[in-house]
Design a protein around this motif. Sequence first.
Motif, PDB file in Angstrom:
ATOM      1  N   ASN A 129       0.832  -1.203   0.000  1.00 31.77           N
ATOM      2  CA  ASN A 129       0.000   0.000   0.000  1.00 31.77           C
ATOM      3  C   ASN A 129       0.869   1.257   0.000  1.00 31.77           C
ATOM      4  O   ASN A 129       0.550   2.250  -0.674  1.00 31.77           O
ATOM      5  N   GLU A 130       1.974   1.201   0.737  1.00 37.12           N
ATOM      6  CA  GLU A 130       2.896   2.337   0.766  1.00 37.12           C
ATOM      7  C   GLU A 130       3.455   2.612  -0.628  1.00 37.12           C
ATOM      8  O   GLU A 130       3.527   3.765  -1.083  1.00 37.12           O
ATOM      9  N   GLY A 131       3.843   1.526  -1.330  1.00 39.10           N
ATOM     10  CA  GLY A 131       4.375   1.689  -2.682  1.00 39.10           C
ATOM     11  C   GLY A 131       3.341   2.220  -3.644  1.00 39.10           C
ATOM     12  O   GLY A 131       3.615   3.103  -4.461  1.00 39.10           O
ATOM     13  N   LEU A 132       2.114   1.690  -3.563  1.00 36.29           N
ATOM     14  CA  LEU A 132       1.055   2.140  -4.458  1.00 36.29           C
ATOM     15  C   LEU A 132       0.674   3.594  -4.185  1.00 36.29           C
ATOM     16  O   LEU A 132       0.319   4.338  -5.109  1.00 36.29           O
ATOM     17  N   THR A 133       0.729   4.000  -2.914  1.00 36.41           N
ATOM     18  CA  THR A 133       0.389   5.376  -2.580  1.00 36.41           C
ATOM     19  C   THR A 133       1.300   6.353  -3.308  1.00 36.41           C
ATOM     20  O   THR A 133       0.852   7.402  -3.795  1.00 36.41           O
ATOM     21  N   THR A 134       2.587   6.010  -3.415  1.00 32.14           N
ATOM     22  CA  THR A 134       3.508   6.885  -4.145  1.00 32.14           C
ATOM     23  C   THR A 134       3.178   6.914  -5.635  1.00 32.14           C
ATOM     24  O   THR A 134       3.591   7.841  -6.342  1.00 32.14           O
ATOM     25  N   LEU A 135       2.431   5.914  -6.112  1.00 30.45           N
ATOM     26  CA  LEU A 135       2.049   5.831  -7.527  1.00 30.45           C
ATOM     27  C   LEU A 135       0.621   6.326  -7.765  1.00 30.45           C
ATOM     28  O   LEU A 135       0.079   6.176  -8.856  1.00 30.45           O
ATOM     29  N   GLY A 136       0.007   6.894  -6.733  1.00 25.88           N
ATOM     30  CA  GLY A 136      -1.315   7.491  -6.895  1.00 25.88           C
ATOM     31  C   GLY A 136      -2.486   6.589  -6.584  1.00 25.88           C
ATOM     32  O   GLY A 136      -3.641   6.939  -6.861  1.00 25.88           O
ATOM     33  N   ILE A 137      -2.226   5.411  -5.986  1.00 24.36           N
ATOM     34  CA  ILE A 137      -3.279   4.440  -5.684  1.00 24.36           C
ATOM     35  C   ILE A 137      -3.377   4.253  -4.178  1.00 24.36           C
ATOM     36  O   ILE A 137      -2.361   4.119  -3.496  1.00 24.36           O
ATOM     37  N   ASP A 138      -4.607   4.208  -3.646  1.00 16.66           N
ATOM     38  CA  ASP A 138      -4.810   3.993  -2.217  1.00 16.66           C
ATOM     39  C   ASP A 138      -5.719   2.777  -2.011  1.00 16.66           C
ATOM     40  O   ASP A 138      -6.917   2.831  -2.288  1.00 16.66           O
ATOM     41  N   LEU A 139      -5.137   1.672  -1.524  1.00 13.02           N
ATOM     42  CA  LEU A 139      -5.917   0.455  -1.318  1.00 13.02           C
ATOM     43  C   LEU A 139      -6.994   0.633  -0.256  1.00 13.02           C
ATOM     44  O   LEU A 139      -8.006  -0.077  -0.261  1.00 13.02           O
ATOM     45  N   ASP A 140      -6.808   1.565   0.669  1.00 20.21           N
ATOM     46  CA  ASP A 140      -7.790   1.775   1.734  1.00 20.21           C
ATOM     47  C   ASP A 140      -9.074   2.416   1.225  1.00 20.21           C
ATOM     48  O   ASP A 140     -10.053   2.531   1.968  1.00 20.21           O
ATOM     49  N   THR A 141      -9.087   2.830  -0.036  1.00 25.45           N
ATOM     50  CA  THR A 141     -10.306   3.377  -0.635  1.00 25.45           C
ATOM     51  C   THR A 141     -11.455   2.385  -0.545  1.00 25.45           C
ATOM     52  O   THR A 141     -12.624   2.779  -0.467  1.00 25.45           O
ATOM     53  N   ALA A 142     -11.140   1.081  -0.545  1.00 19.93           N
ATOM     54  CA  ALA A 142     -12.188   0.058  -0.540  1.00 19.93           C
ATOM     55  C   ALA A 142     -12.928  -0.011   0.779  1.00 19.93           C
ATOM     56  O   ALA A 142     -14.026  -0.579   0.843  1.00 19.93           O
ATOM     57  N   ALA A 143     -12.368   0.548   1.847  1.00 18.61           N
ATOM     58  CA  ALA A 143     -12.920   0.350   3.194  1.00 18.61           C
ATOM     59  C   ALA A 143     -13.570   1.625   3.719  1.00 18.61           C
ATOM     60  O   ALA A 143     -13.529   2.683   3.098  1.00 18.61           O
ATOM     61  N   GLY A 144     -14.209   1.494   4.882  1.00 18.89           N
ATOM     62  CA  GLY A 144     -14.692   2.653   5.618  1.00 18.89           C
ATOM     63  C   GLY A 144     -15.866   3.379   5.016  1.00 18.89           C
ATOM     64  O   GLY A 144     -16.135   4.528   5.378  1.00 18.89           O
ATOM     65  N   GLY A 145     -16.594   2.742   4.100  1.00 18.25           N
ATOM     66  CA  GLY A 145     -17.754   3.397   3.495  1.00 18.25           C
ATOM     67  C   GLY A 145     -17.397   4.512   2.538  1.00 18.25           C
ATOM     68  O   GLY A 145     -18.271   5.283   2.115  1.00 18.25           O
ATOM     69  N   PHE A 146     -16.125   4.604   2.154  1.00 16.08           N
ATOM     70  CA  PHE A 146     -15.660   5.707   1.306  1.00 16.08           C
ATOM     71  C   PHE A 146     -16.342   5.698  -0.062  1.00 16.08           C
ATOM     72  O   PHE A 146     -16.833   6.735  -0.540  1.00 16.08           O
ATOM     73  N   LEU A 147     -16.383   4.535  -0.707  1.00 10.83           N
ATOM     74  CA  LEU A 147     -16.977   4.463  -2.044  1.00 10.83           C
ATOM     75  C   LEU A 147     -18.480   4.702  -1.998  1.00 10.83           C
ATOM     76  O   LEU A 147     -19.045   5.340  -2.891  1.00 10.83           O
ATOM     77  N   ALA A 148     -19.140   4.198  -0.962  1.00 12.95           N
ATOM     78  CA  ALA A 148     -20.576   4.439  -0.816  1.00 12.95           C
ATOM     79  C   ALA A 148     -20.859   5.935  -0.674  1.00 12.95           C
ATOM     80  O   ALA A 148     -21.816   6.468  -1.272  1.00 12.95           O
ATOM     81  N   GLN A 149     -20.032   6.640   0.097  1.00 12.19           N
ATOM     82  CA  GLN A 149     -20.223   8.081   0.262  1.00 12.19           C
ATOM     83  C   GLN A 149     -19.997   8.820  -1.052  1.00 12.19           C
ATOM     84  O   GLN A 149     -20.732   9.759  -1.391  1.00 12.19           O
ATOM     85  N   LEU A 150     -18.990   8.387  -1.809  1.00 11.50           N
ATOM     86  CA  LEU A 150     -18.748   9.013  -3.107  1.00 11.50           C
ATOM     87  C   LEU A 150     -19.931   8.803  -4.043  1.00 11.50           C
ATOM     88  O   LEU A 150     -20.264   9.698  -4.839  1.00 11.50           O
TER      89      LEU A 150
END
Length: 352
Positions: free
Chosen positions: A236-257
């Motif tokens: 996740n740390e590596g992907l974050t530097t590349l513009g991707i956040d794996l934690d997007t899938a959690a915490g109701g984030f996508l539902a809120q969007l």
Amino acid sequence: MSTSEQEDMAREALSQAEASIVADNFDDDIARDDDSDGGYSSDGFSSGSTSAESSVRDYLYENGRRYHRFREGTYNFPNDDVEQEREDMKHAMVKLLCSQKLHFAPIGEYPQEVLDIGTGTGIWAIEMGDQFPSAHVLGIDLSPIQPDWLPPNVRFLVDDVESPWLYPNNHFDYIHSRHTVMAVRDWMRLLRRAYEHLKPGGWIELQEIHHKPRSAHAEGIVPADHAVARFWERVNEGLTTLGIDLDTAAGGFLAQLMHDAGFTNVTERVFHVPIGTWPKNKVLKTVGLYWRTILLDGLQAIALGPLTRGLHWNREQVELFLMEVRRAYNDNSALMYMPLHIIYAQKPENGA
């Protein structure tokens, strides 16, 4: 086992996966499962696409793996034959977990236009085409790795979903996306485009696994120093530097969007995907075997891009890191699982 008994077990598995998985009682000598996971690989599909130009078949090779050349670097994971077999196995695992359902959104019996974002090998799109003869199913992906022989109502295009869409507004009845959290950078833009291109009353559905191990033990936490937890932290740390956040899938984030993009009837369901053979339910035990095999077989594929491109490790560093992770995945006593978030929503009937 009779058909009705199998159906009962599948229903129980789905119910437990959404609530709390019952663990098997393990003796000390089998708490660590070191058996081979052979026999669960997929035959995969032959390479090809019905709508791809030859230029997009010019692949990129890096650290011994093959990557897409079209929009190079957009997706940081391989597309070679080994990875395609793993993708098909992920499809089989999700179907087994979800009682063979291809979707949860209430799309009716006769959808007309279906879009599959990040279609991969195309297996979901092909099965949807078979299940809904009334529908025209379009699968899009950065890689032309889909088969040539298709149902007459299924086609594939090489396209980047984060670029402007080429399809008419108010066109699709149903837009589906699965396992794309590792690729999408701007979810709000994607959801707004999906809203524009859905017919009023149409549905969108996202199926995303949050790649952070949890535990079915009372505290629900996999220790931070556990090798599997450290692996996903580094990825996740590596992907974050590349513009991707794996934690997007959690915490109701996508539902809120989805709410923010104008969708209504937003529903989120979370299913636990076990890692390993620790569940008591036989269906979930098999799901766990599938998922652990998928994760083990994909260790190198998952790690190389984020760690070499994102964290600037060399290949030798990556391979050394993976040795401990491989052993840790066989730890049944940790009762590890990952949440599968299924979120679906509807464009209002009066939506413009």
